[in-house]
Motif scaffolding. Structure first.
Motif, mmCIF file in Angstrom:
data_model
loop_
_atom_site.group_PDB
_atom_site.id
_atom_site.type_symbol
_atom_site.label_atom_id
_atom_site.label_comp_id
_atom_site.label_asym_id
_atom_site.label_seq_id
_atom_site.Cartn_x
_atom_site.Cartn_y
_atom_site.Cartn_z
ATOM 1 N N THR A 29 0.825 -1.205 0.000
ATOM 2 C CA THR A 29 0.000 0.000 0.000
ATOM 3 C C THR A 29 0.864 1.260 0.000
ATOM 4 O O THR A 29 0.600 2.209 -0.757
ATOM 5 C CB THR A 29 -0.943 0.002 1.216
ATOM 6 O OG1 THR A 29 -1.721 -1.195 1.187
ATOM 7 C CG2 THR A 29 -1.863 1.198 1.203
ATOM 8 N N VAL A 30 1.896 1.282 0.839
ATOM 9 C CA VAL A 30 2.766 2.460 0.938
ATOM 10 C C VAL A 30 3.513 2.691 -0.380
ATOM 11 O O VAL A 30 3.567 3.818 -0.891
ATOM 12 C CB VAL A 30 3.749 2.312 2.113
ATOM 13 C CG1 VAL A 30 4.825 3.377 2.071
ATOM 14 C CG2 VAL A 30 2.997 2.360 3.435
ATOM 15 N N VAL A 31 4.071 1.629 -0.945
ATOM 16 C CA VAL A 31 4.842 1.768 -2.185
ATOM 17 C C VAL A 31 3.934 2.183 -3.343
ATOM 18 O O VAL A 31 4.275 3.088 -4.121
ATOM 19 C CB VAL A 31 5.598 0.457 -2.514
ATOM 20 C CG1 VAL A 31 6.168 0.487 -3.917
ATOM 21 C CG2 VAL A 31 6.681 0.208 -1.495
ATOM 22 N N SER A 32 2.770 1.554 -3.468
ATOM 23 C CA SER A 32 1.886 1.898 -4.592
ATOM 24 C C SER A 32 1.262 3.279 -4.415
ATOM 25 O O SER A 32 1.034 3.987 -5.400
ATOM 26 C CB SER A 32 0.810 0.832 -4.774
ATOM 27 O OG SER A 32 -0.018 0.781 -3.636
ATOM 28 N N ALA A 33 0.991 3.695 -3.180
ATOM 29 C CA ALA A 33 0.442 5.033 -2.955
ATOM 30 C C ALA A 33 1.483 6.104 -3.269
ATOM 31 O O ALA A 33 1.152 7.158 -3.818
ATOM 32 C CB ALA A 33 -0.059 5.173 -1.526
ATOM 33 N N SER A 34 2.752 5.837 -2.949
ATOM 34 C CA SER A 34 3.799 6.820 -3.242
ATOM 35 C C SER A 34 4.099 6.886 -4.739
ATOM 36 O O SER A 34 4.581 7.899 -5.229
ATOM 37 C CB SER A 34 5.073 6.503 -2.462
ATOM 38 O OG SER A 34 5.616 5.280 -2.901
ATOM 39 N N ALA A 35 3.795 5.815 -5.466
ATOM 40 C CA ALA A 35 4.013 5.798 -6.912
ATOM 41 C C ALA A 35 2.817 6.375 -7.663
ATOM 42 O O ALA A 35 2.854 6.492 -8.883
ATOM 43 C CB ALA A 35 4.291 4.378 -7.392
ATOM 44 N N GLY A 36 1.746 6.701 -6.941
ATOM 45 C CA GLY A 36 0.592 7.319 -7.570
ATOM 46 C C GLY A 36 -0.426 6.341 -8.113
ATOM 47 O O GLY A 36 -1.315 6.720 -8.863
ATOM 48 N N GLY A 37 -0.333 5.065 -7.748
ATOM 49 C CA GLY A 37 -1.280 4.062 -8.249
ATOM 50 C C GLY A 37 -2.411 3.840 -7.265
ATOM 51 O O GLY A 37 -2.299 3.033 -6.349
ATOM 52 N N GLY A 38 -3.523 4.563 -7.419
ATOM 53 C CA GLY A 38 -4.637 4.472 -6.485
ATOM 54 C C GLY A 38 -5.290 3.106 -6.449
ATOM 55 O O GLY A 38 -5.637 2.597 -5.388
ATOM 56 N N VAL A 39 -5.471 2.488 -7.594
ATOM 57 C CA VAL A 39 -6.104 1.168 -7.652
ATOM 58 C C VAL A 39 -5.206 0.116 -7.018
ATOM 59 O O VAL A 39 -5.673 -0.764 -6.299
ATOM 60 C CB VAL A 39 -6.431 0.797 -9.122
ATOM 61 C CG1 VAL A 39 -6.971 -0.616 -9.220
ATOM 62 C CG2 VAL A 39 -7.415 1.782 -9.704
ATOM 63 N N PHE A 40 -3.910 0.228 -7.235
ATOM 64 C CA PHE A 40 -2.981 -0.731 -6.655
ATOM 65 C C PHE A 40 -2.891 -0.571 -5.145
ATOM 66 O O PHE A 40 -2.663 -1.535 -4.424
ATOM 67 C CB PHE A 40 -1.597 -0.598 -7.296
ATOM 68 C CG PHE A 40 -1.580 -1.039 -8.737
ATOM 69 C CD1 PHE A 40 -1.735 -2.370 -9.069
ATOM 70 C CD2 PHE A 40 -1.435 -0.114 -9.749
ATOM 71 C CE1 PHE A 40 -1.743 -2.788 -10.377
ATOM 72 C CE2 PHE A 40 -1.434 -0.516 -11.065
ATOM 73 C CZ PHE A 40 -1.597 -1.853 -11.391
ATOM 74 N N ALA A 41 -3.076 0.624 -4.627
ATOM 75 C CA ALA A 41 -3.094 0.846 -3.184
ATOM 76 C C ALA A 41 -4.300 0.152 -2.550
ATOM 77 O O ALA A 41 -4.206 -0.381 -1.448
ATOM 78 C CB ALA A 41 -3.101 2.338 -2.877
ATOM 79 N N LEU A 42 -5.426 0.134 -3.255
ATOM 80 C CA LEU A 42 -6.607 -0.564 -2.743
ATOM 81 C C LEU A 42 -6.363 -2.066 -2.648
ATOM 82 O O LEU A 42 -6.878 -2.732 -1.748
ATOM 83 C CB LEU A 42 -7.811 -0.287 -3.634
ATOM 84 C CG LEU A 42 -8.350 1.146 -3.593
ATOM 85 C CD1 LEU A 42 -9.473 1.306 -4.609
ATOM 86 C CD2 LEU A 42 -8.827 1.485 -2.209
ATOM 87 N N PHE A 43 -5.579 -2.597 -3.562
ATOM 88 C CA PHE A 43 -5.227 -4.016 -3.517
ATOM 89 C C PHE A 43 -4.468 -4.334 -2.224
ATOM 90 O O PHE A 43 -4.693 -5.364 -1.594
ATOM 91 C CB PHE A 43 -4.384 -4.366 -4.747
ATOM 92 C CG PHE A 43 -4.077 -5.817 -4.889
ATOM 93 C CD1 PHE A 43 -5.080 -6.745 -5.082
ATOM 94 C CD2 PHE A 43 -2.769 -6.264 -4.822
ATOM 95 C CE1 PHE A 43 -4.796 -8.087 -5.218
ATOM 96 C CE2 PHE A 43 -2.472 -7.606 -4.958
ATOM 97 C CZ PHE A 43 -3.488 -8.522 -5.153
ATOM 98 N N GLY A 44 -3.583 -3.442 -1.803
ATOM 99 C CA GLY A 44 -2.859 -3.617 -0.541
ATOM 100 C C GLY A 44 -3.774 -3.560 0.660
ATOM 101 O O GLY A 44 -3.595 -4.301 1.628
ATOM 102 N N ILE A 45 -4.786 -2.708 0.600
ATOM 103 C CA ILE A 45 -5.747 -2.614 1.703
ATOM 104 C C ILE A 45 -6.553 -3.905 1.814
ATOM 105 O O ILE A 45 -6.850 -4.372 2.915
ATOM 106 C CB ILE A 45 -6.650 -1.377 1.513
ATOM 107 C CG1 ILE A 45 -5.808 -0.107 1.680
ATOM 108 C CG2 ILE A 45 -7.808 -1.387 2.497
ATOM 109 C CD1 ILE A 45 -6.515 1.165 1.317
ATOM 110 N N VAL A 46 -6.876 -4.495 0.686
ATOM 111 C CA VAL A 46 -7.576 -5.790 0.698
ATOM 112 C C VAL A 46 -6.684 -6.858 1.340
ATOM 113 O O VAL A 46 -7.149 -7.670 2.150
ATOM 114 C CB VAL A 46 -8.003 -6.202 -0.732
ATOM 115 C CG1 VAL A 46 -8.488 -7.638 -0.766
ATOM 116 C CG2 VAL A 46 -9.064 -5.271 -1.252
#
Length: 120
Positions: A29-46
């Motif tokens: 979640t942290v890595v994808s959120a810092s890279a600007g990938g909102g959908v990928f950050a949701l995958f980390g939350i799941v």
């Protein structure tokens, strides 16, 4: 009637693995959120949500007396089966069943009349 219960060790190890999966979800979640990938950050939350739910379930199985079925064969006098309490026990005391094939047998039977195995 014999039933199969989960061993405390496998449940505890699964709980430990859920912690690692949750940590992976946090890093993802942290890595994808810092890279600007909102959908990928949701995958980390799941990942995190599933890890927390599974960790609670597995640690409860590892420490609880009444565990859901998986590995250890126990007698109903040792531990009641929680699924029988939840869904009701469908077996009558006067009707016995073969533990190998499930065929209905009488109290005085020494062998099952369907599969031929010696009854306990």
């Amino acid at each position: 009637m014999k039933s199969i219960k989960p061993g405390r060790g496998p449940s505890f190890m699964s709980g430990i693995m859920c912690i690692f999966v949750g940590l992976f979800g946090v890093v993802w979640t942290v890595v994808s959120a810092s890279a600007g990938g909102g959908v990928f950050a949701l995958f980390g939350i799941v990942f995190i949500a599933v890890a927390v739910i599974q960790a609670i379930y597995n640690f409860k199985n590892a420490t609880g007396k009444n565990r859901y079925s998986a590995y250890d064969i126990t007698d109903e006098n040792e531990e009641p089966d929680p699924l029988n309490h939840r869904f009701g026990d469908k077996h009558d005391d006067e009707n016995k069943f073969c533990p190998y094939c499930g065929n209905s047998v009488e109290d005085d039977f020494e062998f099952c009349n369907k599969c031929g195995k010696k009854l306990p």
